[in-house]
Design a protein around this motif. Structure first.
Motif, PDB file in Angstrom:
ATOM      1  N   PHE A 151      20.696 -31.312  13.980  1.00 24.52           N
ATOM      2  CA  PHE A 151      20.641 -31.799  15.328  1.00 24.52           C
ATOM      3  C   PHE A 151      21.305 -33.088  15.560  1.00 24.52           C
ATOM      4  O   PHE A 151      21.720 -33.657  16.626  1.00 24.52           O
ATOM      5  N   CYS A 152      21.694 -33.667  14.231  1.00 23.87           N
ATOM      6  CA  CYS A 152      22.239 -35.005  14.519  1.00 23.87           C
ATOM      7  C   CYS A 152      23.490 -35.121  13.533  1.00 23.87           C
ATOM      8  O   CYS A 152      23.739 -34.632  12.686  1.00 23.87           O
TER       9      CYS A 152
ATOM     10  N   LEU B 186      14.025 -40.762  18.944  1.00 26.54           N
ATOM     11  CA  LEU B 186      14.570 -41.146  20.007  1.00 26.54           C
ATOM     12  C   LEU B 186      15.844 -40.403  20.546  1.00 26.54           C
ATOM     13  O   LEU B 186      16.914 -40.269  19.657  1.00 26.54           O
ATOM     14  N   GLY B 187      15.752 -39.756  21.780  1.00 28.14           N
ATOM     15  CA  GLY B 187      16.804 -38.891  22.140  1.00 28.14           C
ATOM     16  C   GLY B 187      17.831 -39.646  22.722  1.00 28.14           C
ATOM     17  O   GLY B 187      17.760 -40.689  23.068  1.00 28.14           O
ATOM     18  N   LYS B 188      19.197 -39.012  22.556  1.00 29.68           N
ATOM     19  CA  LYS B 188      20.156 -39.643  23.351  1.00 29.68           C
ATOM     20  C   LYS B 188      19.931 -39.829  24.951  1.00 29.68           C
ATOM     21  O   LYS B 188      20.572 -40.777  25.716  1.00 29.68           O
ATOM     22  N   ASN B 189      18.906 -39.144  25.574  1.00 28.45           N
ATOM     23  CA  ASN B 189      18.524 -39.279  26.739  1.00 28.45           C
ATOM     24  C   ASN B 189      17.435 -40.611  26.817  1.00 28.45           C
ATOM     25  O   ASN B 189      17.214 -40.654  28.386  1.00 28.45           O
TER      26      ASN B 189
ATOM     27  N   GLY C  43      14.331 -28.643  25.470  1.00 29.43           N
ATOM     28  CA  GLY C  43      15.581 -28.673  25.683  1.00 29.43           C
ATOM     29  C   GLY C  43      16.552 -29.853  25.268  1.00 29.43           C
ATOM     30  O   GLY C  43      17.492 -29.843  25.680  1.00 29.43           O
ATOM     31  N   VAL C  44      15.908 -30.732  24.520  1.00 26.42           N
ATOM     32  CA  VAL C  44      16.639 -32.120  24.036  1.00 26.42           C
ATOM     33  C   VAL C  44      17.058 -31.859  23.025  1.00 26.42           C
ATOM     34  O   VAL C  44      16.218 -31.384  21.751  1.00 26.42           O
ATOM     35  N   ARG C  45      18.440 -32.035  22.383  1.00 24.04           N
ATOM     36  CA  ARG C  45      18.974 -31.570  21.091  1.00 24.04           C
ATOM     37  C   ARG C  45      19.943 -32.563  20.669  1.00 24.04           C
ATOM     38  O   ARG C  45      20.595 -32.572  19.536  1.00 24.04           O
ATOM     39  N   GLU C  46      20.135 -33.796  21.308  1.00 26.63           N
ATOM     40  CA  GLU C  46      20.781 -34.847  20.753  1.00 26.63           C
ATOM     41  C   GLU C  46      20.183 -36.033  20.451  1.00 26.63           C
ATOM     42  O   GLU C  46      19.247 -36.542  21.428  1.00 26.63           O
TER      43      GLU C  46
ATOM     44  N   ALA D  94       7.848 -34.050  15.696  1.00 21.86           N
ATOM     45  CA  ALA D  94       8.665 -34.913  16.614  1.00 21.86           C
ATOM     46  C   ALA D  94      10.033 -33.826  17.063  1.00 21.86           C
ATOM     47  O   ALA D  94      10.236 -33.785  18.306  1.00 21.86           O
ATOM     48  N   PHE D  95      10.777 -33.390  16.423  1.00 28.94           N
ATOM     49  CA  PHE D  95      12.008 -32.533  16.460  1.00 28.94           C
ATOM     50  C   PHE D  95      11.615 -31.632  17.299  1.00 28.94           C
ATOM     51  O   PHE D  95      12.406 -31.089  18.368  1.00 28.94           O
ATOM     52  N   PHE D  96      10.685 -30.732  17.072  1.00 29.94           N
ATOM     53  CA  PHE D  96      10.409 -29.393  17.647  1.00 29.94           C
ATOM     54  C   PHE D  96       9.862 -29.777  19.243  1.00 29.94           C
ATOM     55  O   PHE D  96      10.326 -28.850  20.054  1.00 29.94           O
ATOM     56  N   LYS D  97       9.128 -30.834  19.116  1.00 33.26           N
ATOM     57  CA  LYS D  97       8.477 -31.152  20.514  1.00 33.26           C
ATOM     58  C   LYS D  97       9.853 -31.406  21.449  1.00 33.26           C
ATOM     59  O   LYS D  97       9.832 -30.496  22.532  1.00 33.26           O
ATOM     60  N   ALA D  98      10.744 -32.114  21.057  1.00 31.51           N
ATOM     61  CA  ALA D  98      11.762 -32.436  21.989  1.00 31.51           C
ATOM     62  C   ALA D  98      12.849 -31.169  22.143  1.00 31.51           C
ATOM     63  O   ALA D  98      12.922 -30.868  23.195  1.00 31.51           O
TER      64      ALA D  98
END
Ligand code: THU
Length: 139
Positions: free
Chosen positions: A103-104, A34-37, A69-72, A61-65
């Motif tokens: 990243f977390c 789950l991204g912060k977005n 451009g998603v890092r949070e 999952a992390f590398f897809k996000a």
């Protein structure tokens, strides 16, 4: 975390095990991140005949996000078992914990280990990676 959201993540993670490529271990792992977005990023494990290039479900999952451009991130759900049968909680491996550390926030990032919609345990990254080394150490 919201119960509905947790159940949604468990369902997604369980569904991901269908795509696990596991001709060697037959151990299927699924993840939902789950991204912060507010968006969810899924992952499965992908094995390799040379073994070491194997990628865990969590890192997929992390590398897809991150590649979008998603890092949070707020949380990840992980499920896994031999032939996809969920008898035990699947704990993230050390390498995946280190990727989470990148990243977390260790104090707040939640790791949901699940066996079913009803059976799950939640840990923070700090719980499962105490005294971790991360970006703050290089700041
Ligand atoms: N595996 C994951 O996908 N995540 C983990 O955190 C632990 C291990 C995978 C890697 C390999 O495909 C299989 O499980 C057996 O180690």
């Amino acid at each position: 975390m919201d119960k509905k959201r947790i159940e949604e993540m468990i369902d997604l993670a369980i569904g991901q095990m269908e795509f696990s490529y596991v001709p060697y271990s037959h151990f299927r792992v699924g993840a939902a991140l789950l991204g912060k977005n507010g968006k969810l990023y899924t992952g499965c494990n992908i094995e390799n005949a040379a073994y070491t290039p194997t990628n865990c479900a969590e890192r997929t999952a992390f590398f897809k996000a991150v590649s979008e451009g998603v890092r949070e991130f707020d949380a990840i759900c992980v499920v896994g078992g031999k032939e996809g049968i969920l008898t035990e909680y699947a704990a993230p491996c050390g390498v995946c914990r280190q990727v989470m550390m990148e990243f977390c926030d260790p104090d707040t990032f939640q790791i949901i280990m699940a066996k079913s919609r009803q059976e799950y345990e939640i840990y923070t990254l700090k719980d499962i990676l105490p005294r971790g080394f991360g970006p703050a150490n290089l700041a």
